[in-house]
Design a protein around this motif. Sequence first.
Motif, PDB file in Angstrom:
ATOM      1  N   SER A   1       0.404   1.925   8.147  1.00  0.00           N
ATOM      2  CA  SER A   1      -0.624   1.461   7.220  1.00  0.00           C
ATOM      3  C   SER A   1      -1.017   0.031   7.570  1.00  0.00           C
ATOM      4  CB  SER A   1      -0.135   1.556   5.777  1.00  0.00           C
ATOM      5  OG  SER A   1       1.031   0.794   5.600  1.00  0.00           O
TER       6      SER A   1
ATOM      7  N   LEU B   1       3.585  -1.896   2.155  1.00  0.00           N
ATOM      8  CA  LEU B   1       2.823  -1.045   3.067  1.00  0.00           C
ATOM      9  C   LEU B   1       3.646   0.128   3.581  1.00  0.00           C
ATOM     10  CD1 LEU B   1       0.926  -3.806   5.069  1.00  0.00           C
ATOM     11  CD2 LEU B   1      -0.033  -2.237   3.350  1.00  0.00           C
TER      12      LEU B   1
ATOM     13  N   GLY C   1       1.096   6.969   5.425  1.00  0.00           N
ATOM     14  CA  GLY C   1       0.188   7.032   6.565  1.00  0.00           C
ATOM     15  C   GLY C   1       0.711   7.804   7.763  1.00  0.00           C
TER      16      GLY C   1
ATOM     17  N   TYR D   1      -4.521   3.574   4.872  1.00  0.00           N
ATOM     18  CA  TYR D   1      -3.651   4.469   5.625  1.00  0.00           C
ATOM     19  C   TYR D   1      -4.373   5.793   5.802  1.00  0.00           C
ATOM     20  CZ  TYR D   1      -2.716   6.213   0.928  1.00  0.00           C
ATOM     21  OH  TYR D   1      -2.861   6.713  -0.343  1.00  0.00           O
TER      22      TYR D   1
ATOM     23  N   PHE E   1       3.422   3.634   1.785  1.00  0.00           N
ATOM     24  CA  PHE E   1       2.279   4.541   1.909  1.00  0.00           C
ATOM     25  C   PHE E   1       2.576   5.576   2.976  1.00  0.00           C
ATOM     26  CE2 PHE E   1       0.450   0.808  -0.086  1.00  0.00           C
ATOM     27  CZ  PHE E   1      -0.277   1.387  -1.110  1.00  0.00           C
TER      28      PHE E   1
END
Length: 161
Positions: free
Chosen positions: A49, A40, A45, A14, A43
């Motif tokens: 991600s 995911l 990001g 990410y 995260f």
Amino acid sequence: MAGPEAIDFAVAAYREEGVWQVAELTLDHVVDVDTLADALRRFPGDHGSVGLVAVDEDFFLIVHVVGQRARVLLSDITAATEWEIAASAVEFLGLPTPDDEDDEPEPAGELDLLDDLGVGAMDLGMLLDDPDYYPDELLSEVARRIGFGEAFDEVVGLTSA
């Protein structure tokens, strides 16, 4: 069906404040696509991600999550006859499970799932067509093209080319 114990590696990548981060995922995160997508989403990001999973030097799975949307690419649909994570990907994609007699490997899912990260469907398709790549090498090449190749190689223990 083989479970997560045969997974070579699973990582999340990410971008946070413009810098790529790569983190290992535990086997608990890769029991199926929905669990992987949920992991995911945790995260931070900037633009979602990406999960990269290699299994038994046989096939790989890429999951790209942005918000609630998860996009999936399975490198070999025939893996769904032997591997839980591959069967989960085929189910997630709404595809029929291949027969045991189907031994022609072909990808399933969205070849354009990494378009917004700079790896287009044509590039990914060409990489998948190259018989010289093992799953870890192909994922390393994808990571390099996106911009986190060195971090990826370091986390999974590959030597950067």
